[in-house]
Design a protein around this motif. Structure first.
Motif, PDB file in Angstrom:
ATOM      1  N   ARG A 115       0.571  -0.903  -0.579  1.00 41.34           N
ATOM      2  CA  ARG A 115      -0.019   0.276   0.335  1.00 41.34           C
ATOM      3  C   ARG A 115       1.171   1.759   0.114  1.00 41.34           C
ATOM      4  O   ARG A 115       0.390   2.338   0.348  1.00 41.34           O
ATOM      5  N   ASP A 116       2.002   1.604   0.214  1.00 43.98           N
ATOM      6  CA  ASP A 116       2.988   2.255  -0.065  1.00 43.98           C
ATOM      7  C   ASP A 116       3.230   3.018  -1.800  1.00 43.98           C
ATOM      8  O   ASP A 116       4.045   2.399  -2.047  1.00 43.98           O
ATOM      9  N   TRP A 117       2.722   4.195  -1.831  1.00 51.78           N
ATOM     10  CA  TRP A 117       2.259   4.450  -2.899  1.00 51.78           C
ATOM     11  C   TRP A 117       2.824   6.264  -3.073  1.00 51.78           C
ATOM     12  O   TRP A 117       3.041   6.707  -4.001  1.00 51.78           O
ATOM     13  N   THR A 118       3.858   6.568  -2.321  1.00 52.43           N
ATOM     14  CA  THR A 118       4.148   8.165  -1.763  1.00 52.43           C
ATOM     15  C   THR A 118       4.927   8.572  -3.374  1.00 52.43           C
ATOM     16  O   THR A 118       4.974   9.860  -4.100  1.00 52.43           O
ATOM     17  N   PRO A 119       6.239   8.086  -2.808  1.00 50.47           N
ATOM     18  CA  PRO A 119       6.841   8.212  -3.817  1.00 50.47           C
ATOM     19  C   PRO A 119       6.850   8.432  -5.390  1.00 50.47           C
ATOM     20  O   PRO A 119       6.884   9.064  -6.152  1.00 50.47           O
ATOM     21  N   GLU A 120       5.910   7.364  -5.510  1.00 47.40           N
ATOM     22  CA  GLU A 120       5.473   7.023  -7.004  1.00 47.40           C
ATOM     23  C   GLU A 120       4.242   8.412  -7.301  1.00 47.40           C
ATOM     24  O   GLU A 120       4.260   8.588  -8.600  1.00 47.40           O
ATOM     25  N   ALA A 121       3.922   8.261  -6.229  1.00 50.74           N
ATOM     26  CA  ALA A 121       2.786   9.466  -6.799  1.00 50.74           C
ATOM     27  C   ALA A 121       3.540  10.478  -6.807  1.00 50.74           C
ATOM     28  O   ALA A 121       2.901  11.468  -7.696  1.00 50.74           O
ATOM     29  N   THR A 122       4.706  10.876  -6.341  1.00 57.17           N
ATOM     30  CA  THR A 122       5.502  12.269  -6.247  1.00 57.17           C
ATOM     31  C   THR A 122       5.521  11.803  -7.469  1.00 57.17           C
ATOM     32  O   THR A 122       6.183  12.869  -7.965  1.00 57.17           O
ATOM     33  N   LEU A 123       6.566  11.536  -8.210  1.00 58.80           N
ATOM     34  CA  LEU A 123       7.359  10.702  -9.159  1.00 58.80           C
ATOM     35  C   LEU A 123       6.433  11.550 -10.295  1.00 58.80           C
ATOM     36  O   LEU A 123       6.541  12.204 -11.718  1.00 58.80           O
ATOM     37  N   ASP A 124       5.158  11.311 -10.108  1.00 55.85           N
ATOM     38  CA  ASP A 124       3.885  11.082 -11.158  1.00 55.85           C
ATOM     39  C   ASP A 124       3.884  12.708 -11.835  1.00 55.85           C
ATOM     40  O   ASP A 124       3.463  13.729 -12.862  1.00 55.85           O
ATOM     41  N   VAL A 125       3.788  13.635 -10.077  1.00 54.29           N
ATOM     42  CA  VAL A 125       3.616  15.283 -10.527  1.00 54.29           C
ATOM     43  C   VAL A 125       4.961  15.912 -11.003  1.00 54.29           C
ATOM     44  O   VAL A 125       4.939  17.413 -10.791  1.00 54.29           O
ATOM     45  N   ILE A 126       5.877  15.600 -10.297  1.00 54.39           N
ATOM     46  CA  ILE A 126       7.016  17.242  -9.662  1.00 54.39           C
ATOM     47  C   ILE A 126       7.888  16.397 -11.905  1.00 54.39           C
ATOM     48  O   ILE A 126       7.624  15.883 -12.621  1.00 54.39           O
ATOM     49  N   HIS A 127       8.416  17.346 -12.137  1.00 52.44           N
ATOM     50  CA  HIS A 127       8.714  17.956 -12.972  1.00 52.44           C
ATOM     51  C   HIS A 127      10.247  18.032 -13.194  1.00 52.44           C
ATOM     52  O   HIS A 127      10.810  17.636 -14.127  1.00 52.44           O
ATOM     53  N   ARG A 128      11.128  18.414 -12.058  1.00 51.64           N
ATOM     54  CA  ARG A 128      12.685  18.080 -11.299  1.00 51.64           C
ATOM     55  C   ARG A 128      12.638  17.323 -10.857  1.00 51.64           C
ATOM     56  O   ARG A 128      12.171  17.331  -9.573  1.00 51.64           O
ATOM     57  N   GLU A 129      13.554  16.239 -10.594  1.00 51.24           N
ATOM     58  CA  GLU A 129      13.871  15.544  -9.290  1.00 51.24           C
ATOM     59  C   GLU A 129      14.606  16.499  -8.234  1.00 51.24           C
ATOM     60  O   GLU A 129      15.805  17.033  -9.046  1.00 51.24           O
ATOM     61  N   THR A 130      15.083  16.291  -7.079  1.00 52.06           N
ATOM     62  CA  THR A 130      16.734  16.587  -6.504  1.00 52.06           C
ATOM     63  C   THR A 130      17.036  15.414  -5.426  1.00 52.06           C
ATOM     64  O   THR A 130      16.398  15.618  -4.380  1.00 52.06           O
ATOM     65  N   PRO A 131      17.738  14.392  -6.124  1.00 55.62           N
ATOM     66  CA  PRO A 131      17.714  13.408  -5.597  1.00 55.62           C
ATOM     67  C   PRO A 131      19.188  13.819  -4.159  1.00 55.62           C
ATOM     68  O   PRO A 131      18.904  13.268  -3.034  1.00 55.62           O
ATOM     69  N   GLY A 132      19.776  14.886  -4.437  1.00 56.67           N
ATOM     70  CA  GLY A 132      20.792  15.187  -3.112  1.00 56.67           C
ATOM     71  C   GLY A 132      20.092  14.872  -1.466  1.00 56.67           C
ATOM     72  O   GLY A 132      20.160  14.937  -0.571  1.00 56.67           O
ATOM     73  N   ILE A 133      18.586  15.811  -1.568  1.00 57.29           N
ATOM     74  CA  ILE A 133      17.736  16.046  -0.445  1.00 57.29           C
ATOM     75  C   ILE A 133      17.293  13.875  -0.083  1.00 57.29           C
ATOM     76  O   ILE A 133      17.522  14.196   1.444  1.00 57.29           O
ATOM     77  N   SER A 134      17.303  13.627  -1.086  1.00 59.16           N
ATOM     78  CA  SER A 134      16.680  12.254  -0.444  1.00 59.16           C
ATOM     79  C   SER A 134      17.617  11.120   0.545  1.00 59.16           C
ATOM     80  O   SER A 134      17.988  10.647   1.116  1.00 59.16           O
ATOM     81  N   GLU A 135      19.023  11.326  -1.001  1.00 58.10           N
ATOM     82  CA  GLU A 135      20.067  10.914  -0.565  1.00 58.10           C
ATOM     83  C   GLU A 135      20.322  11.132   0.156  1.00 58.10           C
ATOM     84  O   GLU A 135      21.420   9.581   1.726  1.00 58.10           O
ATOM     85  N   ALA A 136      20.803  12.244   0.760  1.00 55.57           N
ATOM     86  CA  ALA A 136      20.815  12.793   2.557  1.00 55.57           C
ATOM     87  C   ALA A 136      20.489  12.732   3.502  1.00 55.57           C
ATOM     88  O   ALA A 136      20.723  12.528   4.236  1.00 55.57           O
TER      89      ALA A 136
END
Length: 163
Positions: free
Chosen positions: A77-98
């Motif tokens: 039931r965990d879909w938050t990352p996919e829902a976020t990827l559906d709507v963003i225009h640009r990723e900011t991977p450094g934040i999540s990696e940090a």
């Protein structure tokens, strides 16, 4: 002052069967650090509902920062990352990696977080874990750079003025 929205993804929270402690931690920490928590919503773990709400928060409410909690693990039931990827225009991977790197110093379970972050128009969306303890730790990790990143995104940084 930046306007913040909080979105909790939780089936039980949505149904009123569980208190949203993580969302309350986000609200407390952000308010105590000078941010304006302007919007708060609990939704079930439904990808399309989460995506639609994120679009509303960015495009209609024009919030500067959206912090989600919940739905970043391995559960079916965990879909938050996919829902976020559906709507963003640009990723900011450094934040999540940090955040994962910081959390790995505390627990090896941090590697199981699938949270992402990114930009939609002039809004920054960051997925936080679902536990109150992990929310507090992850916010602690990103605070040193968060205000500066938001200033650049909004075009109000002194660095933007020099260009």
């Amino acid at each position: 002052m930046f306007k913040v929205g909080i979105l909790t993804a939780s089936d039980k929270g949505y149904l009123g069967q569980r208190e949203d402690k993580s969302g309350k931690v986000i609200e407390e920490v952000m308010t105590n650090n000078g941010y304006d928590v302007a919007y708060y919503k609990i939704l079930p773990d439904e990808r399309e509902m989460i995506s639609k709400e994120l679009i509303k928060m960015c495009d209609i409410l024009k919030l500067d920062l959206i912090l989600t909690t919940g739905g970043t693990g391995f559960s079916p039931r965990d879909w938050t990352p996919e829902a976020t990827l559906d709507v963003i225009h640009r990723e900011t991977p450094g934040i999540s990696e940090a955040m994962r790197y910081y959390s790995l110093k505390i627990t090896p379970k941090a590697m199981l977080s699938r949270g992402v972050s990114g930009i939609r128009n002039n809004s920054l969306i960051i997925n936080l874990p679902g536990s109150p303890k992990a929310v507090r730790e992850n916010l602690e990790c990103i605070f040193p750079a968060l205000k500066h990143g938001l200033e650049i995104l909004k075009g109000i940084s002194s660095e933007c003025a020099r260009k």
